[in-house]
Scaffold this motif. Structure first.
Motif, PDB file in Angstrom:
ATOM      1  N   LEU A 129       0.848  -1.182   0.000  1.00  0.00           N
ATOM      2  CA  LEU A 129       0.000   0.000   0.000  1.00  0.00           C
ATOM      3  C   LEU A 129       0.888   1.238   0.000  1.00  0.00           C
ATOM      4  CD1 LEU A 129      -2.425  -1.205   2.830  1.00  0.00           C
ATOM      5  CD2 LEU A 129      -2.537  -1.716   0.374  1.00  0.00           C
ATOM      6  N   LEU A 130       0.569   2.212  -0.847  1.00  0.00           N
ATOM      7  CA  LEU A 130       1.376   3.427  -0.929  1.00  0.00           C
ATOM      8  C   LEU A 130       0.487   4.663  -1.002  1.00  0.00           C
ATOM      9  CD1 LEU A 130       4.235   2.597  -3.499  1.00  0.00           C
ATOM     10  CD2 LEU A 130       4.480   2.916  -1.035  1.00  0.00           C
ATOM     11  N   ASP A 131       0.869   5.715  -0.282  1.00  0.00           N
ATOM     12  CA  ASP A 131       0.242   7.021  -0.448  1.00  0.00           C
ATOM     13  C   ASP A 131       0.805   7.677  -1.692  1.00  0.00           C
ATOM     14  OD1 ASP A 131      -1.092   6.630   1.915  1.00  0.00           O
ATOM     15  OD2 ASP A 131       0.131   8.028   3.085  1.00  0.00           O
ATOM     16  N   GLN A 132       0.070   8.626  -2.255  1.00  0.00           N
ATOM     17  CA  GLN A 132       0.579   9.354  -3.411  1.00  0.00           C
ATOM     18  C   GLN A 132       1.767  10.255  -3.025  1.00  0.00           C
ATOM     19  OE1 GLN A 132      -2.882  11.566  -4.702  1.00  0.00           O
ATOM     20  NE2 GLN A 132      -2.324  13.366  -3.500  1.00  0.00           N
ATOM     21  N   ASP A 133       1.901  10.578  -1.734  1.00  0.00           N
ATOM     22  CA  ASP A 133       3.006  11.403  -1.253  1.00  0.00           C
ATOM     23  C   ASP A 133       4.176  10.579  -0.741  1.00  0.00           C
ATOM     24  OD1 ASP A 133       1.734  13.918  -1.703  1.00  0.00           O
ATOM     25  OD2 ASP A 133       0.519  13.586   0.080  1.00  0.00           O
ATOM     26  N   SER A 134       4.113   9.263  -0.863  1.00  0.00           N
ATOM     27  CA  SER A 134       5.192   8.385  -0.415  1.00  0.00           C
ATOM     28  C   SER A 134       6.154   8.126  -1.574  1.00  0.00           C
ATOM     29  CB  SER A 134       4.632   7.047   0.073  1.00  0.00           C
ATOM     30  OG  SER A 134       3.750   7.216   1.150  1.00  0.00           O
ATOM     31  N   ARG A 135       7.420   8.013  -1.227  1.00  0.00           N
ATOM     32  CA  ARG A 135       8.428   7.645  -2.223  1.00  0.00           C
ATOM     33  C   ARG A 135       9.312   6.549  -1.646  1.00  0.00           C
ATOM     34  NH1 ARG A 135       5.161   9.743  -4.436  1.00  0.00           N
ATOM     35  NH2 ARG A 135       5.153  11.561  -5.805  1.00  0.00           N
ATOM     36  N   MET A 136       9.364   5.443  -2.372  1.00  0.00           N
ATOM     37  CA  MET A 136      10.147   4.301  -1.941  1.00  0.00           C
ATOM     38  C   MET A 136      10.840   3.725  -3.163  1.00  0.00           C
ATOM     39  SD  MET A 136       8.788   1.240   0.502  1.00  0.00           S
ATOM     40  CE  MET A 136       9.972   0.189   1.345  1.00  0.00           C
ATOM     41  N   GLN A 137      12.148   3.609  -3.109  1.00  0.00           N
ATOM     42  CA  GLN A 137      12.895   3.129  -4.258  1.00  0.00           C
ATOM     43  C   GLN A 137      12.560   1.678  -4.546  1.00  0.00           C
ATOM     44  OE1 GLN A 137      14.753   5.059  -6.345  1.00  0.00           O
ATOM     45  NE2 GLN A 137      13.800   6.641  -5.063  1.00  0.00           N
ATOM     46  N   PRO A 138      12.576   1.276  -5.827  1.00  0.00           N
ATOM     47  CA  PRO A 138      12.207  -0.098  -6.186  1.00  0.00           C
ATOM     48  C   PRO A 138      12.987  -1.160  -5.429  1.00  0.00           C
ATOM     49  CG  PRO A 138      12.311   1.261  -8.155  1.00  0.00           C
ATOM     50  CD  PRO A 138      12.811   2.113  -7.038  1.00  0.00           C
ATOM     51  N   GLU A 139      14.278  -0.921  -5.177  1.00  0.00           N
ATOM     52  CA  GLU A 139      15.051  -1.942  -4.471  1.00  0.00           C
ATOM     53  C   GLU A 139      14.592  -2.087  -3.020  1.00  0.00           C
ATOM     54  OE1 GLU A 139      17.710   1.823  -4.700  1.00  0.00           O
ATOM     55  OE2 GLU A 139      16.261   0.739  -5.957  1.00  0.00           O
ATOM     56  N   HIS A 140      14.035  -1.032  -2.435  1.00  0.00           N
ATOM     57  CA  HIS A 140      13.511  -1.136  -1.077  1.00  0.00           C
ATOM     58  C   HIS A 140      12.159  -1.850  -1.067  1.00  0.00           C
ATOM     59  CE1 HIS A 140      16.191   2.197   0.849  1.00  0.00           C
ATOM     60  NE2 HIS A 140      16.846   1.452  -0.032  1.00  0.00           N
ATOM     61  N   LEU A 141      11.357  -1.629  -2.111  1.00  0.00           N
ATOM     62  CA  LEU A 141      10.125  -2.395  -2.253  1.00  0.00           C
ATOM     63  C   LEU A 141      10.444  -3.881  -2.432  1.00  0.00           C
ATOM     64  CD1 LEU A 141       8.209   0.026  -4.625  1.00  0.00           C
ATOM     65  CD2 LEU A 141       7.375  -0.721  -2.395  1.00  0.00           C
ATOM     66  N   GLN A 142      11.483  -4.168  -3.197  1.00  0.00           N
ATOM     67  CA  GLN A 142      11.901  -5.560  -3.373  1.00  0.00           C
ATOM     68  C   GLN A 142      12.358  -6.157  -2.046  1.00  0.00           C
ATOM     69  OE1 GLN A 142      14.909  -5.081  -6.376  1.00  0.00           O
ATOM     70  NE2 GLN A 142      13.414  -4.498  -7.955  1.00  0.00           N
ATOM     71  N   GLY A 143      12.964  -5.303  -1.193  1.00  0.00           N
ATOM     72  CA  GLY A 143      13.394  -5.772   0.112  1.00  0.00           C
ATOM     73  C   GLY A 143      12.231  -6.196   0.990  1.00  0.00           C
TER      74      GLY A 143
END
Length: 290
Positions: free
Chosen positions: A91-105
């Motif tokens: 789940l992500l807010d429109q104001d959230s930023r998370m790099q793809p490698e951290h999502l993969q983590g």
């Protein structure tokens, strides 16, 4: 199913004025293989396609029109992602930023042999407050694990296996927005779920407009609309009636609210509207859970 073969869906409800970098961020997420589910949660007559015609073509767009608030947007987005074959959901807010490698983590942590695959898990990142330039909560590290057990995850960044959604249950749409994470996480705990925050996965979050009063800003308050004040106070009344919410959390949130109420009336521009919101939140009938 291997981690490489799995489908990881990102649920992103959209509302109000969209961040200027959102389109670029969505393109980045799409280019790294994530299934994007965008939920148009604006109540106006123009949908996403009229406002923003250039999303990644593969993004799945749902018109929800703010039915059930943020909770409703998340519920319909999750259901759509699972129907389209998602194995993992973030789940992500429109104001959230998370790099793809951290999502993969986050996905890797769910898929890790560190856990019993039958175990019920909710995984979340460490939260960086992009406005105050500090950690949203103390970042505790464990010497023998890449994650720390916690009792509460903010909605944005929370990740789980899609197969657990029927047991987790829907977000409470009667609450719409404020405290929906408290209600959902503590309800999940009663069903045997364990919540963990992953040390090396970081989500940067904008939490709202800075408060115009220096003291309120120092105390960590943001400037919200009178309607948000209404939902916060009404939902706190609901939270106090939920038997699965720990008494320590109830006491903490009541104390915080008692500090906020005078601030809303003394240090914010829409004082009359805030007073009306407080009165309405205190006197309105509550829609209790069955």
């Amino acid at each position: 199913m291997s981690e490489e073969e799995s489908c990881h869906a990102l649920i992103i409800p959209l509302f109000g004025d969209l961040p200027s970098d959102l389109r670029e961020y969505l393109n980045l997420l799409h280019s790294t293989g994530y299934q994007l589910v965008l939920v148009d949660n604006r109540a106006d007559e123009l949908g996403i396609t009229q406002h923003q015609p250039c999303w990644p073509s593969e993004a799945y767009v749902i018109e929800n029109r703010n039915r059930g608030g943020l909770a409703g947007g998340l519920n319909c987005g999750i259901a759509a992602a699972i129907a389209r074959g998602a194995d993992y959901v973030t789940l992500l807010d429109q104001d959230s930023r998370m790099q793809p490698e951290h999502l993969q983590g986050l996905q890797r942590q769910l898929h890790s042999t560190e856990w019993d695959q039958a175990r019920r898990l909710l995984i979340g990142p460490c939260i960086w407050d992009a406005d105050r330039r500090c950690w949203h909560s103390p970042r505790q590290r464990s010497a023998d694990s890449n994650s720390t057990k916690t009792t509460l995850l903010i909605t944005s960044g929370t990740t789980f296996c899609a197969s657990n959604w029927p047991l987790l249950g829907r977000f409470d749409e009667a609450m719409q927005i404020d405290y929906i994470d408290h209600d959902w996480c503590f309800r999940a705990a009663t069903k045997g779920f364990s919540l963990h925050q992953v040390h090396d996965c970081i989500l940067s979050q904008h939490f709202g407009e800075p408060h115009p009063n220096a003291l309120c800003d120092l105390l960590g308050m943001q400037l919200y609309t009178p309607y948000r004040h209404f939902t916060a106070l009404r939902n706190l009344r609901l939270l106090l009636r939920r038997p699965y919410i720990p008494i320590s959390i109830k006491i903490k949130e009541v104390i915080k609210m008692l500090l906020k109420l005078p601030a809303w009336l003394l240090f914010e521009p829409q004082r009359a509207a805030n007073l009306h919101s407080i009165y309405t939140a205190v006197t309105c009938p509550l829609k209790l859970q069955a």
